[in-house]
Design a protein around this motif. Structure first.
Motif, PDB file in Angstrom:
ATOM      1  N   ARG A   1      -4.596   1.535  -4.369  1.00  0.00           N
ATOM      2  CA  ARG A   1      -4.994   0.310  -5.070  1.00  0.00           C
ATOM      3  C   ARG A   1      -3.933  -0.102  -6.090  1.00  0.00           C
ATOM      4  O   ARG A   1      -3.641  -1.291  -6.256  1.00  0.00           O
ATOM      5  CB  ARG A   1      -6.334   0.529  -5.772  1.00  0.00           C
ATOM      6  N   TRP A   2      -3.365   0.889  -6.793  1.00  0.00           N
ATOM      7  CA  TRP A   2      -2.356   0.566  -7.807  1.00  0.00           C
ATOM      8  C   TRP A   2      -1.124  -0.066  -7.161  1.00  0.00           C
ATOM      9  O   TRP A   2      -0.585  -1.063  -7.665  1.00  0.00           O
ATOM     10  CB  TRP A   2      -1.964   1.833  -8.565  1.00  0.00           C
ATOM     11  N   VAL A   3      -0.670   0.499  -6.047  1.00  0.00           N
ATOM     12  CA  VAL A   3       0.507  -0.045  -5.373  1.00  0.00           C
ATOM     13  C   VAL A   3       0.232  -1.461  -4.877  1.00  0.00           C
ATOM     14  O   VAL A   3       1.070  -2.371  -5.035  1.00  0.00           O
ATOM     15  CB  VAL A   3       0.937   0.875  -4.218  1.00  0.00           C
ATOM     16  N   LEU A   4      -0.950  -1.683  -4.289  1.00  0.00           N
ATOM     17  CA  LEU A   4      -1.279  -3.027  -3.814  1.00  0.00           C
ATOM     18  C   LEU A   4      -1.327  -4.019  -4.971  1.00  0.00           C
ATOM     19  O   LEU A   4      -0.839  -5.149  -4.855  1.00  0.00           O
ATOM     20  CB  LEU A   4      -2.628  -3.014  -3.089  1.00  0.00           C
ATOM     21  N   GLY A   5      -1.919  -3.619  -6.098  1.00  0.00           N
ATOM     22  CA  GLY A   5      -1.965  -4.513  -7.252  1.00  0.00           C
ATOM     23  C   GLY A   5      -0.584  -4.837  -7.768  1.00  0.00           C
ATOM     24  O   GLY A   5      -0.294  -5.977  -8.159  1.00  0.00           O
ATOM     25  N   ASP A   6       0.319  -3.836  -7.767  1.00  0.00           N
ATOM     26  CA  ASP A   6       1.682  -4.066  -8.222  1.00  0.00           C
ATOM     27  C   ASP A   6       2.407  -5.049  -7.301  1.00  0.00           C
ATOM     28  O   ASP A   6       3.110  -5.952  -7.754  1.00  0.00           O
ATOM     29  CB  ASP A   6       2.424  -2.727  -8.253  1.00  0.00           C
ATOM     30  N   LEU A   7       2.216  -4.877  -6.011  1.00  0.00           N
ATOM     31  CA  LEU A   7       2.851  -5.794  -5.059  1.00  0.00           C
ATOM     32  C   LEU A   7       2.238  -7.196  -5.152  1.00  0.00           C
ATOM     33  O   LEU A   7       2.951  -8.197  -5.037  1.00  0.00           O
ATOM     34  CB  LEU A   7       2.709  -5.250  -3.645  1.00  0.00           C
ATOM     35  N   ALA A   8       0.926  -7.258  -5.357  1.00  0.00           N
ATOM     36  CA  ALA A   8       0.269  -8.561  -5.427  1.00  0.00           C
ATOM     37  C   ALA A   8       0.743  -9.368  -6.622  1.00  0.00           C
ATOM     38  O   ALA A   8       0.777 -10.602  -6.573  1.00  0.00           O
ATOM     39  CB  ALA A   8      -1.250  -8.374  -5.501  1.00  0.00           C
ATOM     40  N   HIS A   9       1.123  -8.699  -7.716  1.00  0.00           N
ATOM     41  CA  HIS A   9       1.594  -9.400  -8.911  1.00  0.00           C
ATOM     42  C   HIS A   9       3.110  -9.476  -8.962  1.00  0.00           C
ATOM     43  O   HIS A   9       3.697  -9.693 -10.024  1.00  0.00           O
ATOM     44  CB  HIS A   9       1.061  -8.717 -10.172  1.00  0.00           C
ATOM     45  N   ALA A  10       3.754  -9.265  -7.796  1.00  0.00           N
ATOM     46  CA  ALA A  10       5.206  -9.458  -7.666  1.00  0.00           C
ATOM     47  C   ALA A  10       5.986  -8.556  -8.607  1.00  0.00           C
ATOM     48  O   ALA A  10       6.933  -8.986  -9.255  1.00  0.00           O
ATOM     49  CB  ALA A  10       5.575 -10.932  -7.895  1.00  0.00           C
ATOM     50  N   HIS A  11       5.571  -7.288  -8.691  1.00  0.00           N
ATOM     51  CA  HIS A  11       6.335  -6.307  -9.469  1.00  0.00           C
ATOM     52  C   HIS A  11       6.720  -5.133  -8.576  1.00  0.00           C
ATOM     53  O   HIS A  11       6.410  -3.982  -8.886  1.00  0.00           O
ATOM     54  CB  HIS A  11       5.524  -5.808 -10.661  1.00  0.00           C
ATOM     55  N   PRO A  12       7.391  -5.390  -7.463  1.00  0.00           N
ATOM     56  CA  PRO A  12       7.722  -4.279  -6.569  1.00  0.00           C
ATOM     57  C   PRO A  12       8.714  -3.304  -7.176  1.00  0.00           C
ATOM     58  O   PRO A  12       8.836  -2.167  -6.719  1.00  0.00           O
ATOM     59  CB  PRO A  12       8.319  -4.982  -5.340  1.00  0.00           C
ATOM     60  N   GLU A  13       9.431  -3.734  -8.226  1.00  0.00           N
ATOM     61  CA  GLU A  13      10.406  -2.828  -8.819  1.00  0.00           C
ATOM     62  C   GLU A  13       9.743  -1.630  -9.482  1.00  0.00           C
ATOM     63  O   GLU A  13      10.375  -0.594  -9.710  1.00  0.00           O
ATOM     64  CB  GLU A  13      11.272  -3.573  -9.844  1.00  0.00           C
ATOM     65  N   ASN A  14       8.444  -1.742  -9.832  1.00  0.00           N
ATOM     66  CA  ASN A  14       7.738  -0.619 -10.432  1.00  0.00           C
ATOM     67  C   ASN A  14       7.338   0.435  -9.404  1.00  0.00           C
ATOM     68  O   ASN A  14       6.958   1.540  -9.778  1.00  0.00           O
ATOM     69  CB  ASN A  14       6.470  -1.111 -11.155  1.00  0.00           C
ATOM     70  N   THR A  15       7.393   0.078  -8.138  1.00  0.00           N
ATOM     71  CA  THR A  15       6.944   0.982  -7.081  1.00  0.00           C
ATOM     72  C   THR A  15       8.143   1.692  -6.477  1.00  0.00           C
ATOM     73  O   THR A  15       8.950   1.082  -5.781  1.00  0.00           O
ATOM     74  CB  THR A  15       6.194   0.206  -5.988  1.00  0.00           C
ATOM     75  N   ASP A  16       8.275   2.964  -6.777  1.00  0.00           N
ATOM     76  CA  ASP A  16       9.301   3.798  -6.169  1.00  0.00           C
ATOM     77  C   ASP A  16       8.785   4.235  -4.796  1.00  0.00           C
ATOM     78  O   ASP A  16       7.925   5.110  -4.697  1.00  0.00           O
ATOM     79  CB  ASP A  16       9.590   5.005  -7.062  1.00  0.00           C
ATOM     80  N   VAL A  17       9.308   3.598  -3.761  1.00  0.00           N
ATOM     81  CA  VAL A  17       8.787   3.838  -2.415  1.00  0.00           C
ATOM     82  C   VAL A  17       8.957   5.296  -2.015  1.00  0.00           C
ATOM     83  O   VAL A  17       8.061   5.913  -1.432  1.00  0.00           O
ATOM     84  CB  VAL A  17       9.489   2.911  -1.403  1.00  0.00           C
ATOM     85  N   HIS A  18      10.101   5.881  -2.363  1.00  0.00           N
ATOM     86  CA  HIS A  18      10.348   7.267  -1.969  1.00  0.00           C
ATOM     87  C   HIS A  18       9.438   8.223  -2.733  1.00  0.00           C
ATOM     88  O   HIS A  18       8.936   9.202  -2.168  1.00  0.00           O
ATOM     89  CB  HIS A  18      11.814   7.615  -2.186  1.00  0.00           C
ATOM     90  N   ALA A  19       9.208   7.939  -4.031  1.00  0.00           N
ATOM     91  CA  ALA A  19       8.284   8.784  -4.800  1.00  0.00           C
ATOM     92  C   ALA A  19       6.862   8.662  -4.245  1.00  0.00           C
ATOM     93  O   ALA A  19       6.132   9.658  -4.177  1.00  0.00           O
ATOM     94  CB  ALA A  19       8.316   8.391  -6.274  1.00  0.00           C
ATOM     95  N   PHE A  20       6.475   7.457  -3.839  1.00  0.00           N
ATOM     96  CA  PHE A  20       5.141   7.265  -3.257  1.00  0.00           C
ATOM     97  C   PHE A  20       5.020   8.009  -1.934  1.00  0.00           C
ATOM     98  O   PHE A  20       3.985   8.613  -1.648  1.00  0.00           O
ATOM     99  CB  PHE A  20       4.880   5.774  -3.075  1.00  0.00           C
ATOM    100  N   ARG A  21       6.083   7.978  -1.145  1.00  0.00           N
ATOM    101  CA  ARG A  21       6.054   8.722   0.119  1.00  0.00           C
ATOM    102  C   ARG A  21       5.905  10.214  -0.144  1.00  0.00           C
ATOM    103  O   ARG A  21       5.122  10.902   0.527  1.00  0.00           O
ATOM    104  CB  ARG A  21       7.335   8.446   0.917  1.00  0.00           C
ATOM    105  N   ARG A  22       6.643  10.734  -1.127  1.00  0.00           N
ATOM    106  CA  ARG A  22       6.519  12.162  -1.442  1.00  0.00           C
ATOM    107  C   ARG A  22       5.111  12.488  -1.941  1.00  0.00           C
ATOM    108  O   ARG A  22       4.551  13.541  -1.617  1.00  0.00           O
ATOM    109  CB  ARG A  22       7.558  12.563  -2.483  1.00  0.00           C
ATOM    110  N   PHE A  23       4.536  11.579  -2.741  1.00  0.00           N
ATOM    111  CA  PHE A  23       3.175  11.780  -3.216  1.00  0.00           C
ATOM    112  C   PHE A  23       2.201  11.856  -2.042  1.00  0.00           C
ATOM    113  O   PHE A  23       1.348  12.751  -1.978  1.00  0.00           O
ATOM    114  CB  PHE A  23       2.789  10.635  -4.158  1.00  0.00           C
TER     115      PHE A  23
END
Length: 435
Positions: free
Chosen positions: A234-256
């Motif tokens: 939900r947090w990642v979707l909210g970040d993307l929905a508000h046009a803040h993709p720079e806050n989402t570390d894709v590689h860190a999310f994948r490791r998580f």
């Protein structure tokens, strides 16, 4: 204190860590003294052993947590191999719990859990920080929102779920009518989701009681892992929905997610590794708490998140390509101006100073105009995006922005909805927010 009932609360925190078995030296917790970890195991497993690390927190919890009419007889932390920590409280009450109805028992348990969660949060954070510093707990994979916040000791309270166990001989409570009939073993009686009565001697050694309740605590640990996955998605979707993709570390999310699913399926192997009686309690508990439904919802939500991250990555790649094209165009203009200046110097060697200046100024003007033409469109787009002004580029220049009804604007995919209340509350009962 009444000796007829022992009240156990087992709270599961997902951490997705690694625990080396060679680092079991005592470590100090600032302002709380020293802890001595010891090795243990999940004793209800019949086949392959699975180790744990046990910490006795009783000495540091008792002075800090006050429960009127209730005695904390023990507090243990069990660090599981599968990236989960279970904190277990053993409680004795002045009142005789056998005289309470099920709604009253549920309300008592919920109230105590709220007090404990508020009181022990800083202590558990300090213990976890000390465990990380000592090397006992390593490589914690944080939820994306916790990682962005920079929490040094992530006690993930939003993901934590807990079980309530009431251990007494011949328990007097009947299961809630909404709980399905399941075969949960001879000692286990499921009163409500996450609430159990155990037909056992309440004065038995705590280690034996923890082995008895392991099956249901494994199920709640899995539920906490999936809850963390849903919160992260939900947090990642909210970040993307508000046009803040720079806050989402894709590689860190994948490791998580890698750690999350590895730990979930490690715990899920309990259904094949445990003995027959514990397995019956485990399967019954996961059915009543709706674990399979939660797993399905987590799968769908994280699949949607993956698609959104791919789309965001594609958008960023397109933006990068556009920037590179503009830079290439600007370099081409500068190179052309430099080449033109070289030609002018070669062709006009004997002209006056004013003529040379006019040529240089003209070439510089051409280069500047080319740079402005190459860079300005991107700058204008970025300025409009930052200002949040609506863009209306119909037919003649691009897409048209249509008005969106208010109800549609706040709606999202069903997978991103809040989890339903994970325990059923009987009429007049109380549902704890932390379950």
């Amino acid at each position: 204190m009444s000796g007829g009932v022992l009240h156990l609360q087992c709270r599961a925190y997902p951490l997705h860590h690694r625990t080396p078995t060679t680092s079991l030296a005592p470590f100090a917790v600032p302002d709380h003294g020293e802890l001595r970890p010891v090795t243990g195991s999940l004793k209800s497993l019949a086949y392959n052993p699975d180790g744990t690390i046990e910490l006795d927190l009783t000495a540091i919890i008792r002075p800090a947590v006050a429960l009127p009419g209730t005695e904390i007889t023990a507090c243990h932390a069990r660090i599981l191999t599968a990236g989960t920590v279970i904190v277990v409280y053993a409680l004795r009450h002045e009142q005789d719990l056998r005289l309470l109805s099920l709604p009253e028992l549920d309300a008592l348990d919920a109230g105590i859990n709220r007090v404990l969660r508020e009181a022990d949060a800083p202590i558990l954070s300090a213990v976890l920080a000390a465990a990380v510093s000592s090397g006992l707990v390593q490589s914690i994979a944080l939820r994306p929102d916790l990682a962005v916040a920079g929490a040094g000791s992530p006690i993930d309270r939003r993901s934590a779920r807990y079980n309530a166990h009431f251990v007494t001989e011949d328990p007097p409570w009947d299961p809630d009518s909404r709980v399905p009939e399941v075969a949960s073993g001879p000692e286990c009686h499921i009163l409500l989701p996450y609430t159990y009565a155990w037909d056992h001697d309440p004065d038995a050694p705590l280690s034996d009681l923890l082995t008895m309740t392991e099956p249901t605590d494994i199920a709640v640990a899995q539920q906490s892992v999936l809850t963390g996955a849903i919160i992260a998605g939900r947090w990642v979707l909210g970040d993307l929905a508000h046009a803040h993709p720079e806050n989402t570390d894709v590689h860190a999310f994948r490791r998580f997610l890698d750690g999350l699913w590895a730990d979930f399926h490690h715990l899920d192997s309990y259904r094949m590794e445990s003995g027959q009686v514990p397995r019956a309690s485990y399967l019954s508990a996961r059915q009543v708490i709706g674990l399979d439904d939660t797993q399905e919802r987590a799968d769908k939500l994280l699949g949607y998140v993956s698609s959104s991250l791919l789309a965001a990555a594609s958008e960023r790649a397109e933006a990068l390509d556009a920037r590179l094209n503009r830079v290439a165009a600007a370099l081409t203009v500068v190179s052309a101006a430099s080449f033109g200046l070289d030609i002018a110097v070669f062709v006009l060697p004997q002209v006056s100073l004013w003529t040379k200046l006019a040529v240089v100024v003209g070439l510089l003007g051409m280069a500047t105009s080319g740079l402005v033409a190459a860079i300005l469109p991107g700058a204008l787009r970025r300025s409009i995006r930052r200002s949040g002004a609506p863009v209306e580029l119909s037919g003649r220049g691009g897409p048209t922005v249509f008005p969106v009804p208010a109800t549609a604007a706040v709606a999202g995919p069903p997978e991103a909805a809040e989890l339903p209340s994970p325990r059923l509350s009987p009429p007049g009962g109380n549902t704890p927010a932390g379950r």
